[in-house]
Scaffold this motif. Structure first.
Motif, PDB file in Angstrom:
ATOM      1  N   GLN A 159       0.835  -1.201   0.000  1.00 51.91           N
ATOM      2  CA  GLN A 159       0.000   0.000   0.000  1.00 51.91           C
ATOM      3  C   GLN A 159       0.870   1.252   0.000  1.00 51.91           C
ATOM      4  OE1 GLN A 159      -2.987   0.071   3.110  1.00 51.91           O
ATOM      5  NE2 GLN A 159      -3.117   2.287   3.068  1.00 51.91           N
ATOM      6  N   LEU A 160       0.449   2.278  -0.727  1.00 52.47           N
ATOM      7  CA  LEU A 160       1.121   3.564  -0.732  1.00 52.47           C
ATOM      8  C   LEU A 160       0.750   4.285   0.558  1.00 52.47           C
ATOM      9  CD1 LEU A 160       2.952   5.200  -2.583  1.00 52.47           C
ATOM     10  CD2 LEU A 160       0.931   6.337  -3.440  1.00 52.47           C
ATOM     11  N   VAL A 161       1.758   4.777   1.281  1.00 50.52           N
ATOM     12  CA  VAL A 161       1.510   5.483   2.537  1.00 50.52           C
ATOM     13  C   VAL A 161       2.008   6.915   2.428  1.00 50.52           C
ATOM     14  CG1 VAL A 161       1.537   3.411   3.973  1.00 50.52           C
ATOM     15  CG2 VAL A 161       3.675   4.621   3.556  1.00 50.52           C
ATOM     16  N   GLU A 162       1.415   7.768   3.224  1.00 51.73           N
ATOM     17  CA  GLU A 162       1.750   9.183   3.226  1.00 51.73           C
ATOM     18  C   GLU A 162       2.617   9.507   4.432  1.00 51.73           C
ATOM     19  OE1 GLU A 162      -1.661  11.714   2.880  1.00 51.73           O
ATOM     20  OE2 GLU A 162      -2.644  10.349   1.503  1.00 51.73           O
ATOM     21  N   TYR A 163       3.259  10.655   4.393  1.00 46.66           N
ATOM     22  CA  TYR A 163       4.037  11.135   5.530  1.00 46.66           C
ATOM     23  C   TYR A 163       3.121  11.282   6.743  1.00 46.66           C
ATOM     24  CZ  TYR A 163       6.392  14.396   8.624  1.00 46.66           C
ATOM     25  OH  TYR A 163       6.930  14.991   9.725  1.00 46.66           O
ATOM     26  N   GLY A 164       3.513  10.719   7.866  1.00 44.46           N
ATOM     27  CA  GLY A 164       2.735  10.839   9.093  1.00 44.46           C
ATOM     28  C   GLY A 164       1.585   9.857   9.210  1.00 44.46           C
ATOM     29  N   GLN A 165       1.354   9.030   8.199  1.00 45.52           N
ATOM     30  CA  GLN A 165       0.258   8.059   8.258  1.00 45.52           C
ATOM     31  C   GLN A 165       0.593   6.981   9.281  1.00 45.52           C
ATOM     32  OE1 GLN A 165      -0.936   6.426   4.475  1.00 45.52           O
ATOM     33  NE2 GLN A 165      -2.111   4.801   5.422  1.00 45.52           N
ATOM     34  N   GLU A 166      -0.388   6.608  10.075  1.00 47.05           N
ATOM     35  CA  GLU A 166      -0.191   5.573  11.079  1.00 47.05           C
ATOM     36  C   GLU A 166      -0.102   4.204  10.416  1.00 47.05           C
ATOM     37  OE1 GLU A 166      -3.376   6.096  13.889  1.00 47.05           O
ATOM     38  OE2 GLU A 166      -2.383   7.827  14.796  1.00 47.05           O
ATOM     39  N   LEU A 167       0.926   3.444  10.810  1.00 49.23           N
ATOM     40  CA  LEU A 167       1.167   2.124  10.241  1.00 49.23           C
ATOM     41  C   LEU A 167       0.788   1.002  11.222  1.00 49.23           C
ATOM     42  CD1 LEU A 167       4.701   2.877   8.759  1.00 49.23           C
ATOM     43  CD2 LEU A 167       2.496   3.069   7.611  1.00 49.23           C
ATOM     44  N   PHE A 168       1.138   1.205  12.491  1.00 44.69           N
ATOM     45  CA  PHE A 168       0.899   0.208  13.526  1.00 44.69           C
ATOM     46  C   PHE A 168       0.450   0.912  14.804  1.00 44.69           C
ATOM     47  CE2 PHE A 168       4.368  -1.399  10.909  1.00 44.69           C
ATOM     48  CZ  PHE A 168       4.025  -2.719  10.671  1.00 44.69           C
ATOM     49  N   LEU A 169      -0.315   0.176  15.622  1.00 42.70           N
ATOM     50  CA  LEU A 169      -0.632   0.619  16.977  1.00 42.70           C
ATOM     51  C   LEU A 169       0.057  -0.345  17.926  1.00 42.70           C
ATOM     52  CD1 LEU A 169      -4.411   1.564  16.758  1.00 42.70           C
ATOM     53  CD2 LEU A 169      -2.442   3.087  16.780  1.00 42.70           C
TER      54      LEU A 169
END
Length: 173
Positions: A159-169
């Motif tokens: 998946q394409l992710v953005e700057y600051g996007q949450e990946l994991f909790l």
């Protein structure tokens, strides 16, 4: 600040992605890239570069473009978060979010044949590698930053992710 070649690479990545808008800020300097559809001619790129001295004049011309382009994007983001948002609103307290430090492609393993770095329920340490974010053909290992247990994986492999996007909790120990 980004060099011209890096900006060109970002433009290529954004053109090939489904991202409509990209913002980058460092040391008070800002770069905003927006895709615009021009009738039957196809999509184009608008690149706005803001520096601290010129910050006041540039947002005024960009405001009409922002009103048109981000509206669908802003609607799409809450929908994506709403799938896990109901769960997150009650369960997020006390959890640490591992975020993407850049725009790129998320990979859960070092190669397609390798096992994933982490899964839900795995224990991590601050220096544990949890994923890779590929940006401009560079593989960047992302570390957990905290000791704890992975509660949720918020993105899918590739998946394409953005700057600051949450990946994991992560639930810190």
């Amino acid at each position: 600040m980004l060099k011209i070649q890096e900006i060109r690479e970002l433009i290529k990545l954004i053109d090939q992605s489904s991202i409509d808008e990209f913002k980058y800020e460092q040391n008070g300097e800002k770069i905003t890239m927006r895709k615009q559809v021009k009738g039957a001619e196809g999509a184009g790129q608008t690149v706005v570069r803001e520096v601290p001295q010129a910050a006041a004049p540039q947002p005024a011309p960009a405001a009409p473009q922002q009103a048109e382009a981000p509206a669908p994007q802003q609607e799409a983001k809450p929908e994506a978060k709403s799938e896990s948002g109901e769960k997150d609103s009650s369960d997020r307290e006390g959890l640490h979010a591992i975020t993407s430090p850049m725009v790129g492609t998320f990979y859960e393993a070092p190669s397609p044949d390798s096992p994933t770095y982490v899964n839900q329920g795995d224990k991590v340490k601050p220096d544990s590698v949890v994923c890779i974010v590929e940006a401009m053909k560079l593989m960047n290992e992302i570390e957990a930053e905290v000791k704890g247990e992975v509660v949720e994986v918020l993105v899918e492999n590739g998946q394409l992710v953005e700057y600051g996007q949450e990946l994991f909790l992560v639930k810190p120990e």
